[in-house]
Write an enzyme that holds these catalytic residues in place. Structure first.
Site, PDB file in Angstrom:
ATOM      1  N   ASN A  54       0.793  -1.492   0.378  1.00  0.00           N
ATOM      2  CA  ASN A  54      -0.044  -0.243  -0.231  1.00  0.00           C
ATOM      3  C   ASN A  54       1.325   1.173  -0.146  1.00  0.00           C
ATOM      4  O   ASN A  54       1.270   1.383   0.683  1.00  0.00           O
ATOM      5  CB  ASN A  54      -0.781  -0.343   1.650  1.00  0.00           C
ATOM      6  CG  ASN A  54      -1.840   1.183   1.481  1.00  0.00           C
ATOM      7  OD1 ASN A  54      -2.047   2.306   0.938  1.00  0.00           O
ATOM      8  ND2 ASN A  54      -2.586   1.019   3.232  1.00  0.00           N
TER       9      ASN A  54
ATOM     10  N   LYS B 191      -0.150   4.341  -0.278  1.00  0.00           N
ATOM     11  CA  LYS B 191      -1.065   5.421   0.237  1.00  0.00           C
ATOM     12  C   LYS B 191      -0.190   6.331  -0.325  1.00  0.00           C
ATOM     13  O   LYS B 191      -0.467   6.581  -2.068  1.00  0.00           O
ATOM     14  CB  LYS B 191      -0.212   5.808   1.919  1.00  0.00           C
ATOM     15  CG  LYS B 191      -0.196   4.411   2.474  1.00  0.00           C
ATOM     16  CD  LYS B 191       0.041   4.869   4.266  1.00  0.00           C
ATOM     17  CE  LYS B 191       0.273   3.965   4.909  1.00  0.00           C
ATOM     18  NZ  LYS B 191       0.221   3.805   6.251  1.00  0.00           N
TER      19      LYS B 191
ATOM     20  N   HIS C 135      -9.602   1.334   4.843  1.00  0.00           N
ATOM     21  CA  HIS C 135      -8.194   0.906   5.441  1.00  0.00           C
ATOM     22  C   HIS C 135      -9.194   2.216   6.808  1.00  0.00           C
ATOM     23  O   HIS C 135      -9.808   3.456   6.718  1.00  0.00           O
ATOM     24  CB  HIS C 135      -7.039   1.781   4.799  1.00  0.00           C
ATOM     25  CG  HIS C 135      -6.164   2.031   5.212  1.00  0.00           C
ATOM     26  ND1 HIS C 135      -5.568   2.866   5.998  1.00  0.00           N
ATOM     27  CD2 HIS C 135      -4.410   0.951   5.007  1.00  0.00           C
ATOM     28  CE1 HIS C 135      -4.217   2.589   6.447  1.00  0.00           C
ATOM     29  NE2 HIS C 135      -3.950   1.837   5.465  1.00  0.00           N
TER      30      HIS C 135
ATOM     31  N   GLU D 200      -6.784   4.768   7.520  1.00  0.00           N
ATOM     32  CA  GLU D 200      -6.806   6.090   7.334  1.00  0.00           C
ATOM     33  C   GLU D 200      -8.471   6.986   7.354  1.00  0.00           C
ATOM     34  O   GLU D 200      -8.147   8.298   7.064  1.00  0.00           O
ATOM     35  CB  GLU D 200      -5.288   6.191   6.789  1.00  0.00           C
ATOM     36  CG  GLU D 200      -4.332   6.350   7.290  1.00  0.00           C
ATOM     37  CD  GLU D 200      -3.167   6.126   6.349  1.00  0.00           C
ATOM     38  OE1 GLU D 200      -2.849   5.333   5.381  1.00  0.00           O
ATOM     39  OE2 GLU D 200      -1.703   5.183   7.451  1.00  0.00           O
TER      40      GLU D 200
ATOM     41  N   GLU E 246      -5.685  -4.663  10.999  1.00  0.00           N
ATOM     42  CA  GLU E 246      -4.341  -3.609  11.053  1.00  0.00           C
ATOM     43  C   GLU E 246      -4.810  -2.944  12.373  1.00  0.00           C
ATOM     44  O   GLU E 246      -5.236  -2.345  12.311  1.00  0.00           O
ATOM     45  CB  GLU E 246      -4.594  -3.028   9.632  1.00  0.00           C
ATOM     46  CG  GLU E 246      -3.918  -3.197   8.429  1.00  0.00           C
ATOM     47  CD  GLU E 246      -3.344  -2.378   7.148  1.00  0.00           C
ATOM     48  OE1 GLU E 246      -2.262  -3.003   6.862  1.00  0.00           O
ATOM     49  OE2 GLU E 246      -3.843  -1.833   6.723  1.00  0.00           O
TER      50      GLU E 246
ATOM     51  N   GLY F 141       2.489   2.434  10.884  1.00  0.00           N
ATOM     52  CA  GLY F 141       3.444   3.251  10.772  1.00  0.00           C
ATOM     53  C   GLY F 141       4.026   4.121  11.969  1.00  0.00           C
ATOM     54  O   GLY F 141       4.743   5.292  11.995  1.00  0.00           O
TER      55      GLY F 141
ATOM     56  N   SER G 118       3.374  -1.959  10.280  1.00  0.00           N
ATOM     57  CA  SER G 118       5.175  -2.129  10.646  1.00  0.00           C
ATOM     58  C   SER G 118       5.342  -3.396  10.051  1.00  0.00           C
ATOM     59  O   SER G 118       7.074  -3.506  11.765  1.00  0.00           O
ATOM     60  CB  SER G 118       5.426  -1.902  11.666  1.00  0.00           C
ATOM     61  OG  SER G 118       4.947   0.642  12.967  1.00  0.00           O
TER      62      SER G 118
END
Ligand code: PGA
Length: 254
Positions: free
Chosen positions: A10, A12, A94, A96, A166, A172, A211
């Site tokens: 991904n 992003k 996702h 985000e 996730e 991250g 991560s």
């Protein structure tokens, strides 16, 4: 259980034509596991053309789709349009998107249905925030996210999708879930799906994301309910991504 490992990248809001070329080169000699790559929407067509000659186990997808197929929705991209330029898969839900763009679990369920209508394989992302985990609510949060998809799309949906667990606190942050934490939730997810659709629960691939890097991938993939990864930061470096793919391949062969 014979589930073929899947490692997804991904990118992003990152990437370039240069990174597309690096991926095309790296994945051109058929990795022995499945690799799905999610560049920004504007790079999908370029990457899909570069991958055209590659083996069928390499796919290109979009990181998000809109809840409608077409119409007056300036700036949005739909599953149908993504399919038209060569995408065969889509990430939905996702964290985000859920956090920065206020996507609800119902919205994610609609997007899952849109993806399937356009013959894109969805990767449905779920995961709890740190507060949820601290309060002992992690499983409830994940169950609510999956239940929304189950009730909107019907129990047959689990035959056609991939789920990525996730945990938001691991994305991250450099702090991945431990193999035990990840396995525990993956097992819970498989049991939830079993209650809705038993045969699908055995075949569905459950990815871990948050991560992942070449140092932790080996131990994570050795867990019985972890079938692959959704990789963010480390996917921007082609060698790191290649190392993670290799770890998944070795883990599968063991
Ligand atoms: P990360 O992101 O690997 O950078 O933690 C994973 C993701 O957001 O899919």
């Amino acid at each position: 259980m014979g589930r073929r490992p899947l490692v997804a990248a991904n990118w992003k809001l990152n990437g370039s034509i240069g990174l597309c070329k690096q991926y095309a080169e790296k994945l051109s000699n058929a990795p022995q596991i499945d690799c799905w790559v999610f560049p920004s929407a504007v790079h999908v067509s370029t990457l899909a053309k570069m991958f055209k000659e590659s083996a069928a186990n390499v796919r290109v997808g979009v990181q998000n789709i809109y809840t409608e197929p077409t119409g007056a929705f300036t700036g949005e991209n739909s599953a149908e349009l993504a399919r038209d330029v060569g995408a065969t898969t889509a990430i939905v839900g996702h964290s985000e998107r859920r956090i920065h763009f206020m996507e609800s679990s119902q919205g994610v369920a609609h997007k899952t249905a849109q993806a399937l209508d356009a013959e894109l394989t969805p990767i449905i992302c779920v995961g709890e925030q740190l507060d949820d985990r601290d309060e002992g609510q992690a499983e409830e949060v994940v169950e609510e996210q999956l239940e929304a998809v189950n009730s909107h799309c019907s129990t047959a949906v689990w035959q056609h999708v991939t789920v990525a667990y996730e945990p938001v606190w691991a994305i991250g942050s450099g702090i991945a879930a431990t193999p035990e934490q990840a396995q525990e939730m993956h097992n819970r997810i498989r049991v939830m799906i079993k209650n809705w659709n038993e045969p699908a629960s055995k075949a569905i691939r459950l990815l871990y994301g948050g991560s992942v890097n070449s140092r932790n991938a080996g131990e994570l993939i050795s867990q019985p309910d972890i079938d692959g990864f959704l990789v963010g930061g480390a996917s921007l470096d082609i060698d790191s991504f290649g190392d993670i793919v290799e770890q998944a391949r070795i883990g599968d062969a063991l």
